[in-house]
Each structure stands twice: as C-alpha cells, then as structure tokens.
Design an enzyme around this catalytic site. Structure first.
Site, PDB file in Angstrom:
ATOM      1  CB  CYS A 133      -0.937   0.014   1.197  1.00  0.00           C
ATOM      2  SG  CYS A 133      -2.027  -1.415   1.241  1.00  0.00           S
ATOM      3  CG  HIS A 280      -3.218   3.134   2.776  1.00  0.00           C
ATOM      4  ND1 HIS A 280      -3.822   2.865   1.583  1.00  0.00           N
ATOM      5  CD2 HIS A 280      -3.287   1.979   3.516  1.00  0.00           C
ATOM      6  CE1 HIS A 280      -4.238   1.607   1.584  1.00  0.00           C
ATOM      7  NE2 HIS A 280      -3.931   1.055   2.741  1.00  0.00           N
ATOM      8  CG  ASN A 310      -7.242  -0.637   1.764  1.00  0.00           C
ATOM      9  OD1 ASN A 310      -6.499  -0.300   0.847  1.00  0.00           O
ATOM     10  ND2 ASN A 310      -6.786  -1.093   2.921  1.00  0.00           N
TER      11      ASN A 310
HETATM   12  N1  ACO Z   1     -19.007  -8.695   9.507  1.00  0.00           N
HETATM   13  C1  ACO Z   1     -19.460  -9.068  10.723  1.00  0.00           C
HETATM   14  N2  ACO Z   1     -18.661  -9.524  11.694  1.00  0.00           N
HETATM   15  C2  ACO Z   1     -17.336  -9.595  11.422  1.00  0.00           C
HETATM   16  C3  ACO Z   1     -16.816  -9.224  10.180  1.00  0.00           C
HETATM   17  C4  ACO Z   1     -17.703  -8.763   9.204  1.00  0.00           C
HETATM   18  N3  ACO Z   1     -17.298  -8.365   7.985  1.00  0.00           N
HETATM   19  N4  ACO Z   1     -15.467  -9.389  10.221  1.00  0.00           N
HETATM   20  C5  ACO Z   1     -15.170  -9.861  11.442  1.00  0.00           C
HETATM   21  N5  ACO Z   1     -16.293  -9.991  12.161  1.00  0.00           N
HETATM   22  C6  ACO Z   1     -16.448 -10.475  13.538  1.00  0.00           C
HETATM   23  C7  ACO Z   1     -15.285 -11.348  13.955  1.00  0.00           C
HETATM   24  O1  ACO Z   1     -15.498 -12.685  13.536  1.00  0.00           O
HETATM   25  C8  ACO Z   1     -15.351 -11.212  15.463  1.00  0.00           C
HETATM   26  O2  ACO Z   1     -16.323 -12.067  15.944  1.00  0.00           O
HETATM   27  P1  ACO Z   1     -16.081 -12.850  17.328  1.00  0.00           P
HETATM   28  O3  ACO Z   1     -15.885 -11.782  18.360  1.00  0.00           O
HETATM   29  O4  ACO Z   1     -17.333 -13.632  17.472  1.00  0.00           O
HETATM   30  O5  ACO Z   1     -14.844 -13.670  17.112  1.00  0.00           O
HETATM   31  C9  ACO Z   1     -15.829  -9.793  15.663  1.00  0.00           C
HETATM   32  O6  ACO Z   1     -16.427  -9.368  14.420  1.00  0.00           O
HETATM   33  C10 ACO Z   1     -14.732  -8.840  16.013  1.00  0.00           C
HETATM   34  O7  ACO Z   1     -13.666  -9.079  15.114  1.00  0.00           O
HETATM   35  P2  ACO Z   1     -12.358  -8.295  15.258  1.00  0.00           P
HETATM   36  O8  ACO Z   1     -11.386  -8.673  14.197  1.00  0.00           O
HETATM   37  O9  ACO Z   1     -11.908  -8.378  16.671  1.00  0.00           O
HETATM   38  O10 ACO Z   1     -12.956  -6.874  14.933  1.00  0.00           O
HETATM   39  P3  ACO Z   1     -12.366  -5.523  15.325  1.00  0.00           P
HETATM   40  O11 ACO Z   1     -13.349  -4.805  16.130  1.00  0.00           O
HETATM   41  O12 ACO Z   1     -10.975  -5.654  15.824  1.00  0.00           O
HETATM   42  O13 ACO Z   1     -12.280  -4.831  13.884  1.00  0.00           O
HETATM   43  C11 ACO Z   1     -11.044  -4.605  11.873  1.00  0.00           C
HETATM   44  C12 ACO Z   1     -11.806  -5.543  12.745  1.00  0.00           C
HETATM   45  C13 ACO Z   1     -11.954  -3.469  11.427  1.00  0.00           C
HETATM   46  C14 ACO Z   1     -10.542  -5.333  10.608  1.00  0.00           C
HETATM   47  C15 ACO Z   1      -9.874  -4.042  12.691  1.00  0.00           C
HETATM   48  O14 ACO Z   1      -9.112  -5.099  13.215  1.00  0.00           O
HETATM   49  C16 ACO Z   1      -9.052  -3.170  11.877  1.00  0.00           C
HETATM   50  O15 ACO Z   1      -9.424  -2.057  11.580  1.00  0.00           O
HETATM   51  N6  ACO Z   1      -7.853  -3.636  11.487  1.00  0.00           N
HETATM   52  C17 ACO Z   1      -7.071  -2.998  10.508  1.00  0.00           C
HETATM   53  C18 ACO Z   1      -7.274  -3.803   9.294  1.00  0.00           C
HETATM   54  C19 ACO Z   1      -7.322  -2.969   8.039  1.00  0.00           C
HETATM   55  O16 ACO Z   1      -7.925  -1.956   7.893  1.00  0.00           O
HETATM   56  N7  ACO Z   1      -6.657  -3.487   7.095  1.00  0.00           N
HETATM   57  C20 ACO Z   1      -6.671  -2.847   5.825  1.00  0.00           C
HETATM   58  C21 ACO Z   1      -5.736  -3.539   4.963  1.00  0.00           C
HETATM   59  S1  ACO Z   1      -4.149  -3.283   5.543  1.00  0.00           S
HETATM   60  C22 ACO Z   1      -3.624  -1.876   4.885  1.00  0.00           C
HETATM   61  O17 ACO Z   1      -4.196  -1.324   4.019  1.00  0.00           O
HETATM   62  C23 ACO Z   1      -2.354  -1.351   5.438  1.00  0.00           C
END
Ligand code: ACO
Length: 367
Positions: A133, A280, A310
């Site tokens: 990215c 980004h 993204n």
């Molecule tokens: N819809 C519904 N529920 C979901 C989804 C979805 N799409 N995805 C995950 N869940 C569930 C999970 O299974 C989990 O359930 P559980 O508690 O029963 O196990 C729950 O939601 C929480 O999951 P987490 O991964 O803990 O969710 P979190 O609140 O941490 O948010 C997120 C997830 C948004 C991906 C966060 O970790 C984040 O922002 N990470 C950064 C990732 C990112 O943006 N990457 C982009 C690509 S990398 C880059 O560009 C540099």
C-alpha cells in the site's frame, strides 16, 4: 515481533528535506475507477456481515470492482492518460515509468513495460516496485531521486490495483475491505509548474511481514449460485489476502502519527501548519485514531474510502485527486501524504500545493 516497542528505535526514519534547486514537482494527477459499484448491502447477500458492521468498523459504504474483461493494464492506462491529458504532456515526453501493484496479472513482464508500449512512450527505464500500500509514495520518492540525479526528466508513477481478484470472498474479515482502482502522478523537475516535493520519509520493518500477506487461494469446490461474477475463482489471481487485523491496526495508527510528526519536523513546521493529510485509505477507525493522537482535526484528513474502499497503493492518488478536483487543495498549502502497508512498509511526503493538473476518469459518476 513486538509492535509495542518504542517507535523511534524500531522504525528508524530517513526523513530528508529536498535540497534547494534539486527539488522536483508533481505536474499532473489522473485516476481511473471501474464502473461497477458494490455496496455493503450487496455483500450481505452472500457474506455473513451487515452494512452496519462494515460502516461502523471501517467507514466503507461501497467499493468498485473491475469488470470480467477489465485488466490491470486497462485501469493503469486510463489513469495515465487522464494524468497526461490533464497536464498537457504527450506520452512521447515521458522518459521513465514506475508502476506499483500488489495485484499484477503476471510476474513478468512488468506492468510498467506493458504500459510503456500501450501509451507509446520512449524507450527509457520502465519497472514495477513492490511496497504494497506504500507503493505510490515509494514511487514518488524514487521519481524524485531519478530526477535529482539527472537520469530522468519526466517520470510517470502509476499505482493500479484489482484486489477483487486477490480476495477470499468467503472471508468476511478481508473481503469487505478492498476495492479496485488506479492513480497516476506525473513528476518533473523544478522548472515545471506543479506541487513541490519538500520532504519525504520511507521505511520498512520486515519483522512485521506476517501481519499482512497472501496465501494460495482455497480450492473452489462448490461455487454457490448466490455468488456474483466478480467473486468467481476463474478471475482469481490464485492467491488471497490474509491479515492479522489487530496487528495491522496497531502498526498503522502508530506509523501514521510518527511519519506526520517526522515530516513536519524535517521542514521546520508544526503539525498544525499542515493543511491536509492524505492518508492511505485503510479504514476510518485507523485514520480517526491517528488524527486523535496527532490532535489534528479529522476534517483535514482527506478520505474517500466510503466510496472506494481500500484500494491499496492506488488509494492516495485517488483520494488526493478527488480532493483537488473538488477545490479542497489550495495554492501554497502544505499537504502530507502518508502510506503504510504490508512489508511492513511506510512512506510519507510533504507537497507544497501548486498548479497541478488533475483529471478523474470515473464512468459511474461521469467524471
Ligand atoms: N461482519 C461481521 N462480523 C465480522 C466481520 C464482518 N465483515 N469481520 C469480522 N467480524 C467479527 C469477527 O469474527 C469477530 O467475531 P467474534 O468476536 O465472534 O470472534 C468480531 O467481528 C470482532 O472481530 P475483530 O477482528 O476483533 O474486529 P475488530 O473490532 O478488531 O475490527 C477490523 C476488525 C476493522 C478489521 C480491525 O481489526 C481493523 O481495523 N484492522 C485494521 C485492518 C485494516 O484496515 N486493514 C486494511 C488492509 S491493511 C492496509 O491497508 C495497510
């Protein structure tokens, strides 16, 4: 790897202020989006997710996906033509092409060589770089070095991505995040009118390589009739994105803050003197957390991820072009671009906004 280690010693900065007389400018900016829009509600039809979950956790409402016949080269060429057309520069005046993509159709030849032939550019250097990215900012930094060294005079930096072919569409934790698109910058020397590159900061921490990567695509034994065409395994690049969301979140929020601080310091200004940060477009919670730590108003963080998702290395040119086309960037503004991604990599730079020609090629909105 312990991403809680103090940033200063873990991610060593290489922020340098561009020397007087050796500076270079961004002369043009062009972008291209595929026309097919995929909303969160569309994803609800085949993924166990909801519009509410996606919008509240990531800020994303819709993304674009490439059509079945649309190639990475098509998107790259459309953005490059938009850029050159806006700047009034002929392909014959471009002596160097640098492309960034994490979703290339082929290992070689490079997208840059394909693009050179497609546009009819002279036979100067053409190559791809891989910084995930952070690729567009790495490309701009490299363009600046090539121009300062005298090796190149007009460099096209093109970031193009078709992440819809790099996703496991049954994995709701990654499939909701990404979209397709392309952006191109034309970079020239200080004699040309444009936005001057004042400072840059590049880095990588390979110890974080496992936080974000790809795995072989799962075998698609029973394709579901509910699945739309863009999820078809026939379109897959054979690898799928895998991500430790929490680790990526921790890294991204920290590095975003660090890079903005280092860049501001390197040119002797305060963070408050920066008019706009163009980050980004990973997700809105990462951006809001970093803005909060920097005590920088979120309204001055440029975002368009609500509509594009993204788009990896294409996200910064897409967001900047949209802001510029909407008149948000004003002459003399200090604009800070900050990228972070797999590797782990990061790249930032500060532009002093000047007369940069911008064209957005978006068939869905008539842009
Ligand atoms: N819809 C519904 N529920 C979901 C989804 C979805 N799409 N995805 C995950 N869940 C569930 C999970 O299974 C989990 O359930 P559980 O508690 O029963 O196990 C729950 O939601 C929480 O999951 P987490 O991964 O803990 O969710 P979190 O609140 O941490 O948010 C997120 C997830 C948004 C991906 C966060 O970790 C984040 O922002 N990470 C950064 C990732 C990112 O943006 N990457 C982009 C690509 S990398 C880059 O560009 C540099």
């Amino acid at each position: 790897m312990d991403l809680e280690e103090p940033m200063g010693s873990v991610w060593r900065a290489s922020a340098v202020a561009a020397g007087p007389g050796g500076g270079c400018r961004v002369l043009g900016l062009g972008t291209a989006l595929p026309s097919t829009r995929v909303s969160n509600a569309d994803l609800e039809r085949f993924l166990e997710t909801s519009d509410e979950w996606i919008a509240s956790r990531t800020g994303i409402q819709e993304r674009r996906v490439a059509g079945p016949e649309e190639t990475l080269l098509d998107l790259a060429a459309r953005s490059a033509r938009a850029c050159l057309g806006a700047a009034g520069v002929e392909p014959g005046q471009v002596d160097t092409i640098i492309c960034s993509s994490s979703s290339p159709d082929e290992t070689f030849p490079s997208l840059a060589c394909r693009l050179q032939a497609e546009l009819g550019c002279p036979l100067g250097p053409a190559f791809d770089l891989q910084a995930a990215c952070s690729g567009a900012v790495y490309g701009l930094a490299l363009a600046q070095s090539l121009i300062q060294s005298g090796l190149s005079h007009r460099v096209l930096v093109v970031a193009a991505e078709i992440f819809s072919r790099l996703l496991d569409w049954s994995d709701r934790s990654t499939a909701i995040l990404f979209g397709d698109g392309a952006g191109a910058f034309l970079v020239g020397d200080e004699r040309s009118p444009g936005s001057e590159i004042l400072a840059l900061d590049l880095g990588a921490d390979g110890r974080g390589a496992t936080a974000l990567g790809t795995l072989p695509a799962p075998l698609d034994s029973q394709p579901s009739p509910n699945m739309p065409e863009y999820t078809s395994s026939k379109r897959s690049l054979g690898r799928v994105v895998t991500m430790n969301g929490r680790e990526v979140f921790r890294f991204s929020t920290k590095i975003l803050e660090e890079v903005v601080l280092r860049l501001a310091e390197s040119i002797g200004v305060g963070v408050g003197d920066i008019a706009l940060v163009v980050p980004h477009q990973a997700n809105s919670r990462i951006l809001a957390t970093a803005a909060g730590r920097l005590k920088f108003p979120m309204e001055r963080f440029v975002t368009n991820l609500e509509r594009t998702g993204n788009t990896s290395s294409a996200s910064i040119p897409l967001a900047l072009a949209e802001a510029a086309a909407n008149g948000v960037c004003r002459t003399g503004d200090l604009i800070c671009l900050v990228a972070f991604g797999a590797g782990l990599t990061w790249g930032g730079l500060i532009l002093r906004w000047g007369p940069t020609a911008v064209r957005v090629d978006d068939p869905a909105t008539g842009g």
